[in-house]
Design a protein around this motif. Structure first.
Motif, PDB file in Angstrom:
ATOM      1  N   LYS A  18      13.866  34.426  20.791  1.00  0.00           N
ATOM      2  CA  LYS A  18      13.329  35.781  21.017  1.00  0.00           C
ATOM      3  C   LYS A  18      12.964  36.049  22.479  1.00  0.00           C
ATOM      4  O   LYS A  18      12.368  37.076  22.781  1.00  0.00           O
ATOM      5  N   GLY A  19      13.319  35.133  23.364  1.00  0.00           N
ATOM      6  CA  GLY A  19      12.844  35.280  24.739  1.00  0.00           C
ATOM      7  C   GLY A  19      13.799  35.967  25.700  1.00  0.00           C
ATOM      8  O   GLY A  19      13.548  35.982  26.911  1.00  0.00           O
ATOM      9  N   TRP A  20      14.897  36.521  25.186  1.00  0.00           N
ATOM     10  CA  TRP A  20      15.858  37.142  26.094  1.00  0.00           C
ATOM     11  C   TRP A  20      15.226  38.348  26.771  1.00  0.00           C
ATOM     12  O   TRP A  20      14.620  39.202  26.120  1.00  0.00           O
ATOM     13  N   LEU A  21      15.384  38.414  28.064  1.00  0.00           N
ATOM     14  CA  LEU A  21      14.731  39.467  28.840  1.00  0.00           C
ATOM     15  C   LEU A  21      15.666  40.647  29.061  1.00  0.00           C
ATOM     16  O   LEU A  21      16.878  40.474  29.230  1.00  0.00           O
ATOM     17  N   ILE A  22      15.065  41.794  29.056  1.00  0.00           N
ATOM     18  CA  ILE A  22      15.819  42.972  29.478  1.00  0.00           C
ATOM     19  C   ILE A  22      15.764  43.033  30.995  1.00  0.00           C
ATOM     20  O   ILE A  22      14.936  42.398  31.627  1.00  0.00           O
ATOM     21  N   HIS A  53      23.136  26.666  36.230  1.00  0.00           N
ATOM     22  CA  HIS A  53      21.954  26.113  36.896  1.00  0.00           C
ATOM     23  C   HIS A  53      22.343  24.917  37.756  1.00  0.00           C
ATOM     24  O   HIS A  53      23.146  24.091  37.334  1.00  0.00           O
ATOM     25  N   HIS A  54      21.748  24.838  38.933  1.00  0.00           N
ATOM     26  CA  HIS A  54      22.032  23.721  39.827  1.00  0.00           C
ATOM     27  C   HIS A  54      21.378  22.442  39.323  1.00  0.00           C
ATOM     28  O   HIS A  54      20.278  22.474  38.769  1.00  0.00           O
ATOM     29  N   MET A  55      22.047  21.327  39.588  1.00  0.00           N
ATOM     30  CA  MET A  55      21.389  20.047  39.364  1.00  0.00           C
ATOM     31  C   MET A  55      20.170  19.957  40.296  1.00  0.00           C
ATOM     32  O   MET A  55      20.207  20.477  41.411  1.00  0.00           O
ATOM     33  N   ASP A  56      19.119  19.328  39.852  1.00  0.00           N
ATOM     34  CA  ASP A  56      17.863  19.135  40.593  1.00  0.00           C
ATOM     35  C   ASP A  56      17.025  20.403  40.699  1.00  0.00           C
ATOM     36  O   ASP A  56      16.037  20.444  41.441  1.00  0.00           O
ATOM     37  N   LYS A  57      17.412  21.434  39.957  1.00  0.00           N
ATOM     38  CA  LYS A  57      16.597  22.644  39.948  1.00  0.00           C
ATOM     39  C   LYS A  57      15.234  22.339  39.311  1.00  0.00           C
ATOM     40  O   LYS A  57      15.130  21.532  38.395  1.00  0.00           O
ATOM     41  N   ILE A  58      14.209  23.021  39.825  1.00  0.00           N
ATOM     42  CA  ILE A  58      12.847  22.899  39.277  1.00  0.00           C
ATOM     43  C   ILE A  58      12.400  24.270  38.797  1.00  0.00           C
ATOM     44  O   ILE A  58      12.761  25.300  39.381  1.00  0.00           O
ATOM     45  N   TYR A  59      11.626  24.301  37.739  1.00  0.00           N
ATOM     46  CA  TYR A  59      11.136  25.564  37.177  1.00  0.00           C
ATOM     47  C   TYR A  59       9.654  25.759  37.516  1.00  0.00           C
ATOM     48  O   TYR A  59       8.925  24.794  37.777  1.00  0.00           O
ATOM     49  N   LYS A  93      12.552  34.315  28.920  1.00  0.00           N
ATOM     50  CA  LYS A  93      11.114  34.162  29.155  1.00  0.00           C
ATOM     51  C   LYS A  93      10.760  32.678  29.293  1.00  0.00           C
ATOM     52  O   LYS A  93      11.030  31.893  28.377  1.00  0.00           O
ATOM     53  N   GLY A  94      10.179  32.326  30.416  1.00  0.00           N
ATOM     54  CA  GLY A  94       9.864  30.918  30.668  1.00  0.00           C
ATOM     55  C   GLY A  94      11.034  30.153  31.245  1.00  0.00           C
ATOM     56  O   GLY A  94      10.953  28.931  31.402  1.00  0.00           O
ATOM     57  N   GLU A  95      12.124  30.829  31.511  1.00  0.00           N
ATOM     58  CA  GLU A  95      13.338  30.269  32.100  1.00  0.00           C
ATOM     59  C   GLU A  95      14.026  29.277  31.146  1.00  0.00           C
ATOM     60  O   GLU A  95      13.618  29.086  30.014  1.00  0.00           O
ATOM     61  N   LYS A  96      15.063  28.670  31.677  1.00  0.00           N
ATOM     62  CA  LYS A  96      15.890  27.823  30.818  1.00  0.00           C
ATOM     63  C   LYS A  96      15.107  26.647  30.241  1.00  0.00           C
ATOM     64  O   LYS A  96      15.384  26.189  29.135  1.00  0.00           O
ATOM     65  N   LYS A 148      13.550  23.780  25.369  1.00  0.00           N
ATOM     66  CA  LYS A 148      12.463  23.196  24.566  1.00  0.00           C
ATOM     67  C   LYS A 148      12.486  23.776  23.154  1.00  0.00           C
ATOM     68  O   LYS A 148      12.393  23.042  22.162  1.00  0.00           O
ATOM     69  N   GLU A 149      12.637  25.096  23.081  1.00  0.00           N
ATOM     70  CA  GLU A 149      12.682  25.740  21.761  1.00  0.00           C
ATOM     71  C   GLU A 149      13.816  25.183  20.916  1.00  0.00           C
ATOM     72  O   GLU A 149      13.652  24.888  19.728  1.00  0.00           O
ATOM     73  N   ILE A 150      14.978  25.063  21.532  1.00  0.00           N
ATOM     74  CA  ILE A 150      16.156  24.614  20.777  1.00  0.00           C
ATOM     75  C   ILE A 150      15.994  23.161  20.345  1.00  0.00           C
ATOM     76  O   ILE A 150      16.211  22.804  19.177  1.00  0.00           O
ATOM     77  N   ARG A 151      15.607  22.320  21.290  1.00  0.00           N
ATOM     78  CA  ARG A 151      15.527  20.886  20.972  1.00  0.00           C
ATOM     79  C   ARG A 151      14.448  20.598  19.930  1.00  0.00           C
ATOM     80  O   ARG A 151      14.584  19.680  19.118  1.00  0.00           O
ATOM     81  N   GLU A 152      13.376  21.370  19.947  1.00  0.00           N
ATOM     82  CA  GLU A 152      12.315  21.162  18.953  1.00  0.00           C
ATOM     83  C   GLU A 152      12.785  21.550  17.547  1.00  0.00           C
ATOM     84  O   GLU A 152      12.303  21.004  16.557  1.00  0.00           O
ATOM     85  N   GLN A 153      13.716  22.471  17.479  1.00  0.00           N
ATOM     86  CA  GLN A 153      14.151  22.942  16.155  1.00  0.00           C
ATOM     87  C   GLN A 153      15.372  22.192  15.625  1.00  0.00           C
ATOM     88  O   GLN A 153      15.619  22.170  14.422  1.00  0.00           O
ATOM     89  N   TYR A 154      16.146  21.606  16.514  1.00  0.00           N
ATOM     90  CA  TYR A 154      17.403  20.982  16.083  1.00  0.00           C
ATOM     91  C   TYR A 154      17.116  19.663  15.371  1.00  0.00           C
ATOM     92  O   TYR A 154      16.532  18.737  15.942  1.00  0.00           O
ATOM     93  N   ASN A 155      17.549  19.582  14.138  1.00  0.00           N
ATOM     94  CA  ASN A 155      17.278  18.417  13.305  1.00  0.00           C
ATOM     95  C   ASN A 155      18.516  17.520  13.279  1.00  0.00           C
ATOM     96  O   ASN A 155      19.583  17.940  12.837  1.00  0.00           O
ATOM     97  N   THR A 156      18.355  16.303  13.762  1.00  0.00           N
ATOM     98  CA  THR A 156      19.513  15.406  13.846  1.00  0.00           C
ATOM     99  C   THR A 156      19.675  14.518  12.613  1.00  0.00           C
ATOM    100  O   THR A 156      20.561  13.665  12.581  1.00  0.00           O
TER     101      THR A 156
END
Lengths: 182, 182
Positions: free
Chosen positions: B150-154, A164-170, B79-82, B87-95
């Motif tokens: 679970k969001g990997w797209l075909i 992914h490019h830096m400054d990319k927007i979703y 799904k929903g892009e990177k 967001k999914e990963i960071r919400e689940q990762y417990n530091t």
């Protein structure tokens, strides 16, 4: 690759530095490689492996990644001066975003206008919307956001096959701003 | 939308730096790549079935032609892009109660033609690009989070629907996630 750099640093430091940035976001490691290369061959350090970026632009983005935006701006300004305004891919967008993030709105607008003139991904319209917002021109901002959404839906956005490019927007960010009360 | 595949019978169709990156990880491989390799893999980086870790009922449409995520020129298919994946990963990762290790941890796996995942393999390196095994408080947690995604797209074209390799690289600083790639 480390062996290749040891044996032929002039040939492979740029390649490794680019990979460290692009595939690992190893900003400091990339800067170390690219600045060592510059010390060996001068400012003209060549281009990234796929040709999208001059390595001085990549170096600037690494400084931004480390939070040093003033240094990133300084490198890009020097690069634009020495390259006679190289408009490759997203060069003007990156500098425009840096100006925007450091509150230099007039300069940000000039850069984004140049970016839109040569290559208009959704992101360029999105950032132009933020620039108009900073100028309190909400009507123009909304118009740019609509263009950003149109471009995004058409697939005209910052795209990279590998990463992914830096400054990319979703898309979700464009929609969130469109739905916000501004 | 028509998808054009490069000539996947030849590695020469892909930029050599991609293989450099794959090789860099492969050569630095630690014992967590547990699958007993056949005499020769089809390509460097292929993940052979390991009955000790992999699901026996993980269906592949074409086990002899598993592609790479970057072969499709769609970039990252989630799904929903990177931004949604992060967001999914960071919400689940417990530091809490994690070891303060730094470096890069890569989890590579297969997305099959139905969007399901398996054959996860972990590999890591430290800040000096040396092989590193991360403490389980980090690696097990990231592996389990990755398995739950679970969001990997075909692929959006029935004619070319197939299985593909994808990876996530976690850039870690004192056990905390700084960046997620690609």
């Amino acid at each position: 690759m480390g062996k290749a750099v040891d044996l032929e640093p002039k040939e492979y430091l740029g390649y490794r530095g680019w990979c460290r940035y692009s595939f690992f976001l190893d900003y400091q490691g990339a800067i170390d490689d690219l600045e060592r290369l510059e010390s060996l061959i001068g400012f003209e350090t060549g281009y990234s492996a796929e040709g999208d970026y001059h390595l001085q632009v990549a170096r600037a983005l690494c400084y931004k990644g480390l939070g040093n935006k003033e240094k990133a701006i300084s490198i890009l300004e020097e690069y634009f001066e020495k390259s006679n305004g190289d408009a490759r891919l997203y060069n003007f967008l990156h500098l425009g975003v840096l100006y925007l993030e450091t509150g230099q709105i007039a300069k940000a607008k000039a850069c984004m206008e140049k970016q839109l003139a040569v290559n208009a991904p959704a992101e360029a319209h999105y950032y132009m919307a933020l620039i108009h917002k900073a100028e309190n021109d909400n009507k123009a901002a909304k118009a740019q956001l609509q263009l950003a959404k149109t471009q995004y839906d058409a697939g005209l956005r910052m795209r990279h096959d590998y990463t992914h490019h830096m400054d990319k927007i979703y898309l979700v960010q464009i929609n969130a701003l469109l739905e916000s009360d501004f | 939308m028509k998808i054009i595949f490069p000539d996947l019978a030849s590695k020469r169709c892909l930029p050599s730096y991609v293989f450099f990156v794959l090789l860099a990880f492969q050569l630095n491989s630690c014992s967590s790549e547990t699958s007993p390799p056949p005499k020769y893999l089809r390509w460097v980086g292929d993940i052979a079935f390991d009955p000790k870790t992999d699901k026996k009922d993980f269906h592949l449409c074409d086990a002899d032609d598993i592609k790479q995520y970057h072969n499709f020129s769609f970039g990252f298919l989630y799904k929903g892009e990177k931004i949604a994946l992060e967001k999914e990963i960071r919400e689940q990762y417990n530091t809490q109660n994690i070891t303060a290790q730094s470096g890069w941890l890569r989890i590579r796996f297969i997305v099959n033609c139905q969007g399901e995942t398996d054959r996860f393999r972990i590999i890591g390196m430290d800040e000096n690009r040396k092989p590193q095994t991360f403490d389980k408080s980090i690696s097990d947690q990231l592996l389990n989070i990755t398995k739950r995604l679970k969001g990997w797209l075909i692929l959006p074209d029935d004619e070319t629907r197939g299985d593909y390799y994808i990876y996530l690289i976690f850039k870690l600083e004192n056990g905390k996630i700084k960046e997620i790639l690609p």
